[in-house]
Write an enzyme that holds these catalytic residues in place. Structure first.
Site, PDB file in Angstrom:
ATOM      1  N   SER A 129       0.826  -1.207   0.000  1.00 20.42           N
ATOM      2  CA  SER A 129       0.000   0.000   0.000  1.00 20.42           C
ATOM      3  C   SER A 129       0.860   1.258   0.000  1.00 20.42           C
ATOM      4  O   SER A 129       0.452   2.295  -0.519  1.00 20.42           O
ATOM      5  CB  SER A 129      -0.934   0.008   1.218  1.00 20.42           C
ATOM      6  OG  SER A 129      -1.846  -1.065   1.151  1.00 20.42           O
ATOM      7  N   HIS A 147      -2.722   3.108   6.848  1.00 21.47           N
ATOM      8  CA  HIS A 147      -2.048   1.813   6.794  1.00 21.47           C
ATOM      9  C   HIS A 147      -0.820   1.854   5.900  1.00 21.47           C
ATOM     10  O   HIS A 147       0.037   0.962   5.973  1.00 21.47           O
ATOM     11  CB  HIS A 147      -3.011   0.717   6.321  1.00 21.47           C
ATOM     12  CG  HIS A 147      -3.636   0.989   4.987  1.00 21.47           C
ATOM     13  ND1 HIS A 147      -4.638   1.913   4.815  1.00 21.47           N
ATOM     14  CD2 HIS A 147      -3.405   0.471   3.761  1.00 21.47           C
ATOM     15  CE1 HIS A 147      -5.004   1.951   3.537  1.00 21.47           C
ATOM     16  NE2 HIS A 147      -4.261   1.088   2.881  1.00 21.47           N
ATOM     17  N   SER A 185      -8.581   4.643  10.508  1.00 18.56           N
ATOM     18  CA  SER A 185      -9.994   4.437  10.255  1.00 18.56           C
ATOM     19  C   SER A 185     -10.307   5.303   9.048  1.00 18.56           C
ATOM     20  O   SER A 185     -10.285   6.539   9.121  1.00 18.56           O
ATOM     21  CB  SER A 185     -10.833   4.860  11.463  1.00 18.56           C
ATOM     22  OG  SER A 185     -12.185   4.581  11.237  1.00 18.56           O
ATOM     23  N   LEU A 186     -10.547   4.663   7.925  1.00 20.09           N
ATOM     24  CA  LEU A 186     -10.520   5.367   6.650  1.00 20.09           C
ATOM     25  C   LEU A 186     -11.659   6.378   6.504  1.00 20.09           C
ATOM     26  O   LEU A 186     -12.716   6.244   7.115  1.00 20.09           O
ATOM     27  CB  LEU A 186     -10.545   4.360   5.505  1.00 20.09           C
ATOM     28  CG  LEU A 186      -9.312   3.461   5.430  1.00 20.09           C
ATOM     29  CD1 LEU A 186      -9.461   2.406   4.337  1.00 20.09           C
ATOM     30  CD2 LEU A 186      -8.050   4.285   5.182  1.00 20.09           C
ATOM     31  N   ASN A 195      -4.786   2.672  -6.729  1.00 19.53           N
ATOM     32  CA  ASN A 195      -4.009   1.456  -7.055  1.00 19.53           C
ATOM     33  C   ASN A 195      -4.905   0.249  -7.381  1.00 19.53           C
ATOM     34  O   ASN A 195      -4.409  -0.854  -7.559  1.00 19.53           O
ATOM     35  CB  ASN A 195      -3.001   1.122  -5.949  1.00 19.53           C
ATOM     36  CG  ASN A 195      -3.660   0.746  -4.630  1.00 19.53           C
ATOM     37  OD1 ASN A 195      -4.796   0.270  -4.592  1.00 19.53           O
ATOM     38  ND2 ASN A 195      -2.944   0.950  -3.536  1.00 19.53           N
ATOM     39  N   SER A 205     -30.706  26.512  16.400  1.00 17.58           N
ATOM     40  CA  SER A 205     -31.310  25.693  17.457  1.00 17.58           C
ATOM     41  C   SER A 205     -30.332  25.418  18.590  1.00 17.58           C
ATOM     42  O   SER A 205     -30.719  25.375  19.759  1.00 17.58           O
ATOM     43  CB  SER A 205     -31.800  24.359  16.880  1.00 17.58           C
ATOM     44  OG  SER A 205     -32.923  24.551  16.052  1.00 17.58           O
ATOM     45  N   GLU A 228     -21.973  16.038  10.011  1.00 18.94           N
ATOM     46  CA  GLU A 228     -21.454  15.983  11.374  1.00 18.94           C
ATOM     47  C   GLU A 228     -20.072  15.338  11.464  1.00 18.94           C
ATOM     48  O   GLU A 228     -19.255  15.730  12.303  1.00 18.94           O
ATOM     49  CB  GLU A 228     -22.435  15.228  12.289  1.00 18.94           C
ATOM     50  CG  GLU A 228     -23.732  15.963  12.529  1.00 18.94           C
ATOM     51  CD  GLU A 228     -24.783  15.741  11.454  1.00 18.94           C
ATOM     52  OE1 GLU A 228     -25.849  16.385  11.519  1.00 18.94           O
ATOM     53  OE2 GLU A 228     -24.528  14.922  10.539  1.00 18.94           O
ATOM     54  N   ASP A 269     -40.737  15.977  18.625  1.00 21.60           N
ATOM     55  CA  ASP A 269     -39.938  15.558  17.468  1.00 21.60           C
ATOM     56  C   ASP A 269     -39.808  14.038  17.344  1.00 21.60           C
ATOM     57  O   ASP A 269     -39.520  13.520  16.270  1.00 21.60           O
ATOM     58  CB  ASP A 269     -38.539  16.177  17.525  1.00 21.60           C
ATOM     59  CG  ASP A 269     -38.532  17.594  16.987  1.00 21.60           C
ATOM     60  OD1 ASP A 269     -39.464  17.958  16.254  1.00 21.60           O
ATOM     61  OD2 ASP A 269     -37.589  18.343  17.303  1.00 21.60           O
ATOM     62  N   GLN A 273     -34.924  11.985  17.111  1.00 18.66           N
ATOM     63  CA  GLN A 273     -34.181  13.171  17.545  1.00 18.66           C
ATOM     64  C   GLN A 273     -33.755  13.091  19.017  1.00 18.66           C
ATOM     65  O   GLN A 273     -33.032  13.960  19.488  1.00 18.66           O
ATOM     66  CB  GLN A 273     -35.045  14.423  17.363  1.00 18.66           C
ATOM     67  CG  GLN A 273     -35.716  14.535  16.013  1.00 18.66           C
ATOM     68  CD  GLN A 273     -34.731  14.679  14.877  1.00 18.66           C
ATOM     69  OE1 GLN A 273     -34.025  15.661  14.777  1.00 18.66           O
ATOM     70  NE2 GLN A 273     -34.691  13.678  14.003  1.00 18.66           N
TER      71      GLN A 273
END
Length: 615
Positions: free
Chosen positions: A35, A72, A119-120, A180, A343, A364, A421, A425
């Site tokens: 890699s 990696h 963590s990709l 690759n 909010s 987020e 809601d 929520q």
């Protein structure tokens, strides 16, 4: 255009980077040599000609940044450090060994690493945050380079990051995608379909350059173009072969995460050395210019918002008021919003310092990544959204802990008390989620004054801090002069019959229950457990010893919240409560008015009175 000497330099360095990627992983007996080998030419040209970085001063304000989203592939990154004479051969060969800082995926324990990756789908968002700092805050010309793998281009967070980078006009950001073709289990979804990659990335407003990732002349030309480009971020799509540079590894399946055995390594070295030496070659990046960041707005005395006892104020409103107060007081105070600032009241900062509030829209994961990128550049940053939506960014928060990042997170609209809601929520797992983050502090203020004071503590906290902010307006409990501390609690009523431990909206209910019971001649202790992690163990143990019944009431699932905190404290200290009752949300909630829902799910004042009386 590179001349013959430069081209030779690039090829010589790339050959050594490949050999060293093999050497360190073979010594470790594990890792991802192939890699890194696919990216060796890309990294060689970058290091030899384009990167501006002072290895003797990793904190230089104008250093370029290189973030390996495909963490990696770090063997080639460590090989770059060795080629720059920044680490020793022994360091390189310590890869993946216990006690070595050169771990199987990079972390900021290494001074040249900005963020833990592996963590990709996360590195690009962090790079966006760093690039925002450089372009919009520090006004410095450094470049942010981010190496991604083609497999991780399936991650939606990368497309969120592409969107935000373009919207922010980050022409100091250059993404390099190592296409690759091979993932962990076989060919990627697009293989070498460079046209489709290009169409996707360019659709987000990026300038796209497609190169042969093993042709150093093409790479050189692409980097020169990227450096000179203005107006948008640049993505270089590099067509490569996994294991490139060694004929029998190049493009061969089955080599992902697999180190070469010693005899296989020798065979690879023999082939690589046919073109020249494969060790002893050093090249350092060019040094950055000695420029300093644009100055912050001068600090001023902090004037916290003022609230009178008894007046009803939503904790989320107090968060916004305090954010604005901190913004007026401190030039190094920023916030990131995910399009809910009206909010959460994050928009309050925008009213006093609009240039310090950054909008990422409904993204987020990228919101947390951008906040982490700003933290890389030592920007004191708050990020807020509805508490439920932090679940989507849990992995980014988890990786932030590995990075040692300082993240100041505020989750509003938590629990059934948000009302109509509905369950989608109502964060009912956020306390459990945030408590599980290594080193995190978890705070749950019950009124506006405690929120304001706890936010000041968060602003100074060296780690990840989460504050849960109630939606509904509730009466101010504390005078402005009240003192709070991380790891503290407040005992608001005294009694020996029972102790009710609560926080947030349920503290309001607990106080109402206490007043009703007092009118009947029954005195109970009420504890505001506003610091959930770390927790005030002494107050819990004292209550267990001095009262007949511990009642924990919370607007959260039974798992992982206040009840578990109290039970764990008792267990840890080998103390048994004489009687223990846990009131929490035990079934999937429905829409309704807040008071209806608190009653329906057994966490209101009436339910507390019944628990005290044993009814």
């Amino acid at each position: 255009m590179a001349d013959a000497n430069e081209l030779k330099l690039f090829n010589d360095l790339a050959r050594q980077l490949r050999a060293d990627s093999i050497r360190c992983t073979t010594a470790a007996g594990s890792g991802h040599p192939t890699s890194g080998m696919s990216a060796a030419d890309l990294m060689a040209v970058l290091q030899a000609k384009y990167q501006r970085y002072d290895y003797s001063n990793p904190s230089h304000p104008n250093n370029d940044h290189l973030i390996f989203s495909k963490g990696h592939a770090c063997p080639v990154l460590y090989a770059m450090y060795r080629a720059a004479d920044a680490i020793s051969e022994a360091d390189l060969l310590s890869l993946r060994k216990f006690g070595s800082i050169y771990e199987g995926h990079p972390t900021p324990i290494i001074p040249h690493i900005d963020a833990a990756t592996g963590s990709l789908g996360q590195g690009l968002a962090i790079a966006v945050g760093v690039a925002i700092a450089g372009k919009h805050i520090e006004k410095l010309p450094y470049k942010v380079w981010c190496l991604l793998g083609d497999s991780e281009m399936a991650e939606g967070s990368n497309y969120e990051a592409l969107m935000v980078a373009s919207e922010q006009g980050l022409d100091n950001l250059i993404a390099i995608v190592d296409v690759n073709k091979l993932g962990q289990r076989g060919e990627t979804a697009l293989g070498h379909d460079m046209a489709t990659y290009s169409a996707r990335v360019s659709a987000f407003g990026w300038k796209v350059l497609i190169v042969d990732g093993h042709n150093v002349a093409e790479i050189d030309e692409a980097y020169a173009t990227a450096i000179a480009h203005t107006g948008s971020p640049v993505c270089i799509l590099a067509k490569t072969e996994k294991g490139g540079g060694v004929s029998w590894l190049a493009g061969a399946p089955g080599w992902h995460g697999k180190a070469l055995k010693p005899d296989e390594a020798e065979r690879a070295y023999a082939e690589l050395s046919e073109a020249g030496p494969i060790s002893g070659f050093t090249v350092k990046p060019q040094l950055p210019e000695n420029l300093t960041p644009a100055p912050f707005t001068a600090d001023a005395p902090l004037v916290l918002p003022s609230y009178e006892v008894g007046v009803k104020v939503a904790v989320r409103k107090a968060y916004g008021d305090t954010l604005a107060a901190l913004g007026k007081s401190r030039g190094n105070l920023f916030a990131v919003d995910a399009e809910v600032g009206n909010s959460t009241y994050t928009e309050s900062l925008g009213k006093v310092a609009p240039e310090r509030l950054f909008q990422v829209y409904i993204a987020e994961q990228v919101m947390v990544g951008v906040a982490q990128g700003l933290d890389v550049q030592n920007k004191n940053t708050f990020a807020a959204t509805f508490a439920a939506f932090f679940c989507r960014a849990y992995d980014q928060i988890r990786m932030g802990a590995i990075s040692g990042a300082k993240l100041r997170l505020v989750g509003t609209h938590a629990g059934v008390s948000i009302g109509e809601d509905g369950a989608s929520q109502m964060a009912l797992e956020d306390l459990a989620m945030m408590r599980s983050i290594y080193g995190a502090t978890v705070l749950y203020p019950s009124d506006a004054v405690s929120c304001a004071h706890l936010m000041v503590l968060m602003a100074h906290y060296d780690g990840i801090a989460y504050l849960r902010a109630t939606r509904e307006a509730t009466a101010v409990i504390y005078p402005a002069t009240e003192k709070f501390e991380i790891g503290g609690s407040k005992t608001l009523r005294e009694g020996t019959t029972a102790t009710v431990i609560a926080a947030g909206i349920t503290l309001v209910e607990a106080l109402q229950a206490a007043d009703q019971l007092a009118a009947e001649g029954i005195k109970i202790r009420v504890i505001d457990l506003y610091s959930i992690k770390p927790v005030d163990e002494a107050a819990i143990l004292k209550a267990a010893a001095e009262t007949e019944h511990l009642i924990i009431v919370e607007d959260h699932w039974p798992e992982g919240g206040l009840g578990d905190v109290v039970a764990a404290t008792l267990t840890k200290n080998c103390v048994a409560a004489k009687k223990f009752t846990h009131l929490a949300i035990s079934e999937m909630p429905r829409s309704g008015k807040p008071d209806e829902l608190l009653a329906a799910y057994g966490i209101d004042s009436a339910a507390i009175v019944k628990a005290v009386k044993g009814e």
